[in-house]
Write a protein that holds these residues in place. Structure first.
Motif, PDB file in Angstrom:
ATOM      1  N   LYS A  88     -23.200  25.185  18.699  1.00 45.96           N
ATOM      2  CA  LYS A  88     -22.654  26.511  18.451  1.00 45.96           C
ATOM      3  C   LYS A  88     -23.432  27.558  19.235  1.00 45.96           C
ATOM      4  N   GLY A  89     -22.713  28.408  19.961  1.00 45.31           N
ATOM      5  CA  GLY A  89     -23.350  29.465  20.728  1.00 45.31           C
ATOM      6  C   GLY A  89     -23.583  29.127  22.191  1.00 45.31           C
ATOM      7  N   ASP A  90     -23.285  27.874  22.616  1.00 43.51           N
ATOM      8  CA  ASP A  90     -23.464  27.540  24.026  1.00 43.51           C
ATOM      9  C   ASP A  90     -22.260  28.053  24.830  1.00 43.51           C
ATOM     10  N   ALA A  91     -22.176  27.638  26.077  1.00 42.21           N
ATOM     11  CA  ALA A  91     -21.113  28.139  26.951  1.00 42.21           C
ATOM     12  C   ALA A  91     -19.726  27.806  26.442  1.00 42.21           C
ATOM     13  N   PHE A  92     -19.619  26.754  25.606  1.00 43.72           N
ATOM     14  CA  PHE A  92     -18.325  26.346  25.063  1.00 43.72           C
ATOM     15  C   PHE A  92     -18.271  26.512  23.554  1.00 43.72           C
ATOM     16  N   ASP A  93     -19.244  27.248  23.004  1.00 44.10           N
ATOM     17  CA  ASP A  93     -19.339  27.527  21.570  1.00 44.10           C
ATOM     18  C   ASP A  93     -19.355  26.248  20.744  1.00 44.10           C
ATOM     19  N   GLY A  94     -19.882  25.169  21.322  1.00 44.61           N
ATOM     20  CA  GLY A  94     -20.017  23.915  20.584  1.00 44.61           C
ATOM     21  C   GLY A  94     -18.713  23.200  20.336  1.00 44.61           C
ATOM     22  N   ALA A  95     -17.641  23.596  20.985  1.00 44.52           N
ATOM     23  CA  ALA A  95     -16.316  23.026  20.710  1.00 44.52           C
ATOM     24  C   ALA A  95     -15.864  22.140  21.867  1.00 44.52           C
ATOM     25  N   SER A  96     -15.548  20.888  21.554  1.00 47.35           N
ATOM     26  CA  SER A  96     -15.115  19.961  22.599  1.00 47.35           C
ATOM     27  C   SER A  96     -13.763  20.364  23.179  1.00 47.35           C
ATOM     28  N   ASP A  97     -12.886  20.988  22.356  1.00 45.37           N
ATOM     29  CA  ASP A  97     -11.588  21.388  22.887  1.00 45.37           C
ATOM     30  C   ASP A  97     -11.731  22.524  23.902  1.00 45.37           C
ATOM     31  N   VAL A  98     -12.703  23.420  23.666  1.00 45.14           N
ATOM     32  CA  VAL A  98     -12.954  24.492  24.629  1.00 45.14           C
ATOM     33  C   VAL A  98     -13.531  23.910  25.920  1.00 45.14           C
ATOM     34  N   LEU A  99     -14.448  22.960  25.794  1.00 47.44           N
ATOM     35  CA  LEU A  99     -15.007  22.286  26.975  1.00 47.44           C
ATOM     36  C   LEU A  99     -13.888  21.622  27.774  1.00 47.44           C
ATOM     37  N   ALA A 100     -13.031  20.863  27.087  1.00 51.24           N
ATOM     38  CA  ALA A 100     -11.951  20.153  27.776  1.00 51.24           C
ATOM     39  C   ALA A 100     -10.998  21.129  28.458  1.00 51.24           C
ATOM     40  N   GLY A 101     -10.620  22.183  27.743  1.00 48.56           N
ATOM     41  CA  GLY A 101      -9.696  23.153  28.321  1.00 48.56           C
ATOM     42  C   GLY A 101     -10.290  23.881  29.507  1.00 48.56           C
ATOM     43  N   THR A 102     -11.572  24.207  29.431  1.00 45.97           N
ATOM     44  CA  THR A 102     -12.231  24.910  30.530  1.00 45.97           C
ATOM     45  C   THR A 102     -12.301  24.028  31.772  1.00 45.97           C
ATOM     46  N   VAL A 103     -12.663  22.763  31.583  1.00 46.07           N
ATOM     47  CA  VAL A 103     -12.728  21.838  32.719  1.00 46.07           C
ATOM     48  C   VAL A 103     -11.341  21.644  33.325  1.00 46.07           C
ATOM     49  N   ARG A 104     -10.350  21.495  32.452  1.00 49.67           N
ATOM     50  CA  ARG A 104      -8.970  21.344  32.940  1.00 49.67           C
ATOM     51  C   ARG A 104      -8.556  22.565  33.756  1.00 49.67           C
ATOM     52  N   ASP A 105      -8.929  23.727  33.278  1.00 49.02           N
ATOM     53  CA  ASP A 105      -8.553  24.967  33.954  1.00 49.02           C
ATOM     54  C   ASP A 105      -9.246  25.103  35.298  1.00 49.02           C
ATOM     55  N   ARG A 106     -10.424  24.494  35.445  1.00 48.55           N
ATOM     56  CA  ARG A 106     -11.167  24.579  36.705  1.00 48.55           C
ATOM     57  C   ARG A 106     -10.751  23.497  37.701  1.00 48.55           C
ATOM     58  N   LEU A 107      -9.779  22.680  37.322  1.00 54.40           N
ATOM     59  CA  LEU A 107      -9.245  21.643  38.224  1.00 54.40           C
ATOM     60  C   LEU A 107      -7.741  21.845  38.376  1.00 54.40           C
ATOM     61  N   PRO A 108      -7.316  23.020  38.869  1.00 53.99           N
ATOM     62  CA  PRO A 108      -5.883  23.342  38.904  1.00 53.99           C
ATOM     63  C   PRO A 108      -5.063  22.447  39.819  1.00 53.99           C
ATOM     64  N   ASP A 109      -5.714  21.832  40.815  1.00 50.50           N
ATOM     65  CA  ASP A 109      -4.978  20.984  41.740  1.00 50.50           C
ATOM     66  C   ASP A 109      -4.719  19.593  41.182  1.00 50.50           C
ATOM     67  N   GLN A 110      -5.297  19.270  40.034  1.00 58.85           N
ATOM     68  CA  GLN A 110      -5.114  17.948  39.439  1.00 58.85           C
ATOM     69  C   GLN A 110      -4.125  18.074  38.276  1.00 58.85           C
TER      70      GLN A 110
END
Length: 423
Positions: A88-110
């Motif tokens: 909690k409080g890290d770059a993804f607020d400790g949430a795996s769904d936020v981590l997954a969504g952020t990574v997905r968003d940073r790979l728009p060509d895939q």
């Protein structure tokens, strides 16, 4: 050293490293050129399908990372793995769904992506996501990997390998149901035994606890209400005021964390919508793409509530462009964009000025103006460290003051004009 001890040691080391990282984050945030955590992970995944944070380097050493990469390559599937501690409080607020969504968003060509990440709730577990649809039953497959007898004492590397194997098999839901069947039976038997013991205790009590509930609970409730009333009637002591200030500061931090998660979800949703839109039938697609890119940049660099509110304004502008309503739709509320989309436009003269502004406001703020009350405003910090309404900042210092989150100028146009002047 036993497997459980090794796992515990790894988790503790991860948490310690995360705490140290969080402590030093303000210094990194001050560096405008530093890439965000999501950008760093996405860049690493372009060269290898496996990203392992330094905190898990002992649990998944480079040799095992290469083995996992080869295993993924053999599947022929667009699988990516991200293993990192989440708190909690890290770059993804400790949430795996936020981590997954952020990574997905940073790979728009895939367009197609299967992502296996560490679970934010259980550090020694994994979770899975798949885009654009759960074709390979990824979520169930990854969940099943941690429930098998063969992985009960497995390390993180072996657990990840099993998850990749089950995803490639394509029978994740079946495997999950098989793995949880015995667990469901055990849980049901424990519940039945617990209910039986509770009934026995109730019968042996001869109704005593029931009468206590009927009489004691109302008495305690009335006592609590009376105590609270007495406390409210007293003048707060200096120590109480200090505690209140701390509570408000904590609440604001919690609000910011929640808003950050909300804005991340909004940006991800806009990205999915732009990818799904047809060029031939969506005249505003380029406008939406530009708003999406700007929202992602502002989100990565956001330093507080005003910037996060700006992300919401840009996401709204992007959605309106996709819907073809970018000229007619009202923007977010001028006084506080966190109130949501404005309901009407009204005139307002700022204190100390002779001209009136034509603003988009929500119904709540419109009612306040009509009743000659001050509307609730979003605040920011000026150069002297004072908290002021965001629109009182100089326009050259704040793009949100210059645009009014869409009331005075479209947020994207305001950002673009600043970029042009900066060249």
């Amino acid at each position: 050293m036993s497997t459980e001890v090794k796992r515990l040691t790894t988790v503790l080391a991860a948490l310690l490293l995360t705490a140290l990282t969080t402590t030093t984050s303000p210094a990194r945030a001050a560096d405008g050129d530093a890439p965000s955590a999501g950008q760093r992970i996405a860049s690493a995944l372009r060269t290898s399908p496996v990203y392992v944070d330094e905190a898990y380097a002992d649990a998944v050493p480079p040799a095992r990372q290469r083995e996992l990469a080869r295993q993924i390559s053999r599947t022929g599937l667009p699988i990516k793995v991200v293993l990192m501690p989440l708190t909690k409080g890290d770059a993804f607020d400790g949430a795996s769904d936020v981590l997954a969504g952020t990574v997905r968003d940073r790979l728009p060509d895939q367009r197609e992506l299967i992502l296996i990440t560490t679970d934010g709730d259980f550090p020694d577990s994994l979770t899975g996501d798949e885009w654009p649809a759960d074709t390979h039953q990824t979520r169930d497959a990854v969940a099943a990997a941690g429930l098998l007898d063969e992985t009960r004492d497995a390390g993180l590397a072996d657990l990840t390998a099993k998850a990749v194997e089950l995803v490639a098999e394509g029978k994740g839901t079946q495997r999950y149901e098989e793995a949880t069947k015995d667990l469901d039976d055990d849980t049901r038997r424990r519940e039945e035994r617990a209910e039986g013991r509770a009934e026995e205790r109730a019968e042996s009590a001869s109704g005593g606890p029931v009468w206590w509930l009927l009489i004691g609970v109302p008495v305690l409730t009335l006592t609590a209400l009376a105590t609270r009333s007495a406390i409210r009637s007293r003048k707060p002591a200096p120590a109480t005021l200090a505690v209140a200030q701390l509570v408000f500061a904590t609440a604001r931090a919690a609000d910011e964390a929640e808003l950050r998660r909300r804005t991340e979800a909004e940006v991800l949703a806009l990205g999915e919508a732009t990818r799904a839109a047809e060029v031939s039938t969506t005249p505003g697609l380029q406008h939406a793409l530009d708003a999406y890119a700007a929202a992602g940049t502002v989100l990565d660099e956001a330093r507080g509530l005003p910037d996060l509110a700006g992300v919401l304004a840009l996401a709204q502008e992007g959605r309106d462009a996709l819907a073809g309503d970018d000229d007619a739709a009202l923007p977010l509320c001028f006084f506080n964009p966190l109130h949501g989309r404005a309901a009407l436009r009204t005139g307002w003269r700022p204190l100390g000025r002779r001209d009136r502004l034509d603003l988009a406001v929500c119904q709540e703020c419109a009612d306040a103006l009509r009743d000659r009350r001050a509307p609730e405003v979003l605040t920011d910090t000026d150069e002297d460290g004072r908290t002021v309404p965001y629109f009182e900042l100089p326009a050259e210092r704040s793009v949100w003051a210059a645009t009014g989150y869409g009331s005075l100028e479209a947020p994207l146009a305001g950002i673009n004009s600043r970029r042009v002047r900066a060249r």
